[in-house]
Design a protein around this motif. Structure first.
Motif, PDB file in Angstrom:
ATOM      1  N   GLY A  55      76.077 -30.279  44.662  1.00  0.00           N
ATOM      2  CA  GLY A  55      75.413 -31.365  45.374  1.00  0.00           C
ATOM      3  C   GLY A  55      73.913 -31.171  45.454  1.00  0.00           C
ATOM      4  N   LEU A  56      73.275 -31.964  46.313  1.00  0.00           N
ATOM      5  CA  LEU A  56      71.830 -31.921  46.521  1.00  0.00           C
ATOM      6  C   LEU A  56      71.545 -31.893  48.013  1.00  0.00           C
ATOM      7  CD1 LEU A  56      70.684 -34.653  43.955  1.00  0.00           C
ATOM      8  CD2 LEU A  56      70.463 -32.170  43.668  1.00  0.00           C
ATOM      9  N   GLU A  57      70.485 -31.163  48.395  1.00  0.00           N
ATOM     10  CA  GLU A  57      70.044 -31.144  49.797  1.00  0.00           C
ATOM     11  C   GLU A  57      68.545 -31.386  49.855  1.00  0.00           C
ATOM     12  OE1 GLU A  57      70.204 -28.323  53.795  1.00  0.00           O
ATOM     13  OE2 GLU A  57      71.738 -28.157  52.234  1.00  0.00           O
ATOM     14  N   ASN A  58      68.149 -32.349  50.672  1.00  0.00           N
ATOM     15  CA  ASN A  58      66.749 -32.709  50.849  1.00  0.00           C
ATOM     16  C   ASN A  58      66.253 -32.161  52.179  1.00  0.00           C
ATOM     17  OD1 ASN A  58      64.308 -34.596  50.169  1.00  0.00           O
ATOM     18  ND2 ASN A  58      64.828 -35.065  52.289  1.00  0.00           N
ATOM     19  N   THR A  59      65.123 -31.457  52.180  1.00  0.00           N
ATOM     20  CA  THR A  59      64.511 -30.963  53.406  1.00  0.00           C
ATOM     21  C   THR A  59      63.141 -31.598  53.565  1.00  0.00           C
ATOM     22  OG1 THR A  59      63.659 -29.025  52.201  1.00  0.00           O
ATOM     23  CG2 THR A  59      65.731 -28.775  53.389  1.00  0.00           C
ATOM     24  N   GLU A  60      62.784 -31.892  54.823  1.00  0.00           N
ATOM     25  CA  GLU A  60      61.530 -32.601  55.088  1.00  0.00           C
ATOM     26  C   GLU A  60      60.850 -31.986  56.300  1.00  0.00           C
ATOM     27  OE1 GLU A  60      60.042 -37.138  56.156  1.00  0.00           O
ATOM     28  OE2 GLU A  60      61.869 -36.824  54.984  1.00  0.00           O
ATOM     29  N   ASP A  63      66.737 -29.751  46.610  1.00  0.00           N
ATOM     30  CA  ASP A  63      67.256 -28.569  45.926  1.00  0.00           C
ATOM     31  C   ASP A  63      68.725 -28.772  45.583  1.00  0.00           C
ATOM     32  OD1 ASP A  63      65.060 -26.463  46.069  1.00  0.00           O
ATOM     33  OD2 ASP A  63      65.213 -27.053  48.170  1.00  0.00           O
ATOM     34  N   PRO A  64      69.157 -28.285  44.422  1.00  0.00           N
ATOM     35  CA  PRO A  64      70.590 -28.303  44.112  1.00  0.00           C
ATOM     36  C   PRO A  64      71.318 -27.251  44.937  1.00  0.00           C
ATOM     37  CG  PRO A  64      69.377 -27.189  42.373  1.00  0.00           C
ATOM     38  CD  PRO A  64      68.347 -27.731  43.319  1.00  0.00           C
ATOM     39  N   VAL A  65      72.525 -27.552  45.372  1.00  0.00           N
ATOM     40  CA  VAL A  65      73.360 -26.597  46.095  1.00  0.00           C
ATOM     41  C   VAL A  65      74.735 -26.586  45.435  1.00  0.00           C
ATOM     42  CG1 VAL A  65      72.135 -26.804  48.279  1.00  0.00           C
ATOM     43  CG2 VAL A  65      74.011 -28.371  47.770  1.00  0.00           C
ATOM     44  N   GLY A  66      75.455 -25.504  45.609  1.00  0.00           N
ATOM     45  CA  GLY A  66      76.771 -25.433  44.988  1.00  0.00           C
ATOM     46  C   GLY A  66      77.561 -24.231  45.456  1.00  0.00           C
ATOM     47  N   GLU A  67      78.813 -24.209  45.057  1.00  0.00           N
ATOM     48  CA  GLU A  67      79.725 -23.147  45.474  1.00  0.00           C
ATOM     49  C   GLU A  67      80.855 -23.019  44.459  1.00  0.00           C
ATOM     50  OE1 GLU A  67      83.351 -22.658  48.696  1.00  0.00           O
ATOM     51  OE2 GLU A  67      81.736 -24.092  49.115  1.00  0.00           O
ATOM     52  N   ILE A  68      81.200 -21.772  44.146  1.00  0.00           N
ATOM     53  CA  ILE A  68      82.396 -21.474  43.358  1.00  0.00           C
ATOM     54  C   ILE A  68      83.161 -20.392  44.115  1.00  0.00           C
ATOM     55  CG2 ILE A  68      83.334 -20.643  41.176  1.00  0.00           C
ATOM     56  CD1 ILE A  68      80.768 -21.555  39.820  1.00  0.00           C
ATOM     57  N   THR A  69      84.371 -20.691  44.540  1.00  0.00           N
ATOM     58  CA  THR A  69      85.155 -19.750  45.337  1.00  0.00           C
ATOM     59  C   THR A  69      86.546 -19.596  44.741  1.00  0.00           C
ATOM     60  OG1 THR A  69      83.981 -20.371  47.365  1.00  0.00           O
ATOM     61  CG2 THR A  69      86.098 -19.260  47.626  1.00  0.00           C
ATOM     62  N   HIS A  70      86.971 -18.347  44.591  1.00  0.00           N
ATOM     63  CA  HIS A  70      88.322 -18.044  44.109  1.00  0.00           C
ATOM     64  C   HIS A  70      89.040 -17.232  45.178  1.00  0.00           C
ATOM     65  CE1 HIS A  70      91.150 -15.818  41.118  1.00  0.00           C
ATOM     66  NE2 HIS A  70      91.735 -16.885  41.640  1.00  0.00           N
ATOM     67  N   LEU A  71      90.145 -17.750  45.680  1.00  0.00           N
ATOM     68  CA  LEU A  71      90.966 -17.065  46.669  1.00  0.00           C
ATOM     69  C   LEU A  71      92.318 -16.728  46.049  1.00  0.00           C
ATOM     70  CD1 LEU A  71      90.295 -19.171  49.879  1.00  0.00           C
ATOM     71  CD2 LEU A  71      89.820 -16.740  49.630  1.00  0.00           C
ATOM     72  N   ARG A  72      92.729 -15.473  46.181  1.00  0.00           N
ATOM     73  CA  ARG A  72      94.030 -15.056  45.666  1.00  0.00           C
ATOM     74  C   ARG A  72      94.741 -14.248  46.735  1.00  0.00           C
ATOM     75  NH1 ARG A  72      96.879 -14.777  41.046  1.00  0.00           N
ATOM     76  NH2 ARG A  72      98.166 -12.956  40.611  1.00  0.00           N
ATOM     77  N   GLN A  73      95.927 -14.661  47.117  1.00  0.00           N
ATOM     78  CA  GLN A  73      96.670 -13.995  48.172  1.00  0.00           C
ATOM     79  C   GLN A  73      98.064 -13.643  47.683  1.00  0.00           C
ATOM     80  OE1 GLN A  73      96.188 -15.603  52.029  1.00  0.00           O
ATOM     81  NE2 GLN A  73      97.979 -14.599  52.887  1.00  0.00           N
TER      82      GLN A  73
END
Length: 251
Positions: free
Chosen positions: A186-191, A200-210
């Motif tokens: 996604g994108l986040e705008n700060t002012e 700024d671009p924002v993002g996340e990659i999450t791997h969960l293994r149980q």
């Protein structure tokens, strides 16, 4: 009760090197509250800490992570200087099942940090308020579509407040009965108060293994976060967490 749980955990950490410039006694108090209804759930996380900047300004999550969103991201990166800080962090969540496939969630995080000594240009007292609205819909048996909107207000002592908002979307895929992959972008705008803005671009990659006795979290974040440096900054964060149950009571 079967639908409500409450946990209060005090901790004390003592570091003794025989040198008062390094010795430290740090205190922590963690609180968790969970309440479930038929189609909704409320969670509250509260944390108080009094610790040294030498260690406190690095992210230090609990070992057993129930939800990756509980991992803190506020830090200034100041570890070469000595100062004490008090940090209060509260995080209420509320989720509601709109249907069997769709869920709407509301999250709020408020962080208040104060330092014993004010080191100009290095450490600044600050408050950071962030709110999220999350929507998820199960698209198929294995895939869930995610969408989120966020708003924040960050204010450091002696500086004008900085506000921001952003949007993100992604997918959560069930790789197997024991493994889940989550990808967000996604994108986040700060002012700032004088009208200057930055996207700024924002993002996340999450791997969960149980598995039956082990849990593995591997996560990459690209986030805009606030800390004691006196302004918002963009961070690359990697979290790797492994837990193994030795017995039913020991891990």
């Amino acid at each position: 009760s079967p639908t409500t749980s409450f946990t209060l955990t005090p901790r004390i950490l003592r570091r003794d090197y025989g040198d008062e410039d390094f010795d430290a006694t740090e205190e922590f108090l963690d609180m968790r509250f969970d309440r479930r209804w038929q189609s909704s759930r409320f969670r509250f996380r509260g944390q108080y800490s009094s610790e040294l900047v030498r260690t406190a300004e690095r992210v230090d999550p609990d070992f057993d992570i129930e939800d990756p969103t509980e991992i803190p991201d506020d830090a200034s990166g100041r570890v070469g200087i000595r100062d004490e800080r008090e940090r209060i962090d509260v995080r209420p969540w509320y989720t509601y099942d709109i249907s069997n496939e769709a869920t709407l969630g509301f999250r709020l995080q408020y962080t208040d940090v104060s330092y014993e000594e004010k080191l100009a240009g290095l450490l600044n007292d600050y408050t950071n308020l962030r709110g999220n609205i999350d929507f998820s819909r199960q698209w198929s048996q294995r895939n869930t579509v995610l969408f989120g909107v966020t708003y924040r207000t960050y204010e450091a002592e002696g500086s004008d407040a900085v506000s921001g908002y952003g949007v993100s979307g992604g997918i959560e895929r069930l790789l197997s009965e024991k493994s889940t992959l989550r990808i967000m972008a996604g994108l986040e705008n700060t002012e700032t108060a004088d009208g200057e803005s930055e996207v700024d671009p924002v993002g996340e990659i999450t791997h969960l293994r149980q598995l039956e006795t082990t849990r593995l979290l591997a996560q990459y974040w690209h986030v805009v976060s606030g800390g004691g440096s006196g302004n918002l900054s963009t961070r690359h964060i990697i979290n790797i967490n492994f837990t193994r149950d030795l017995t039913e009571r020991v891990s």
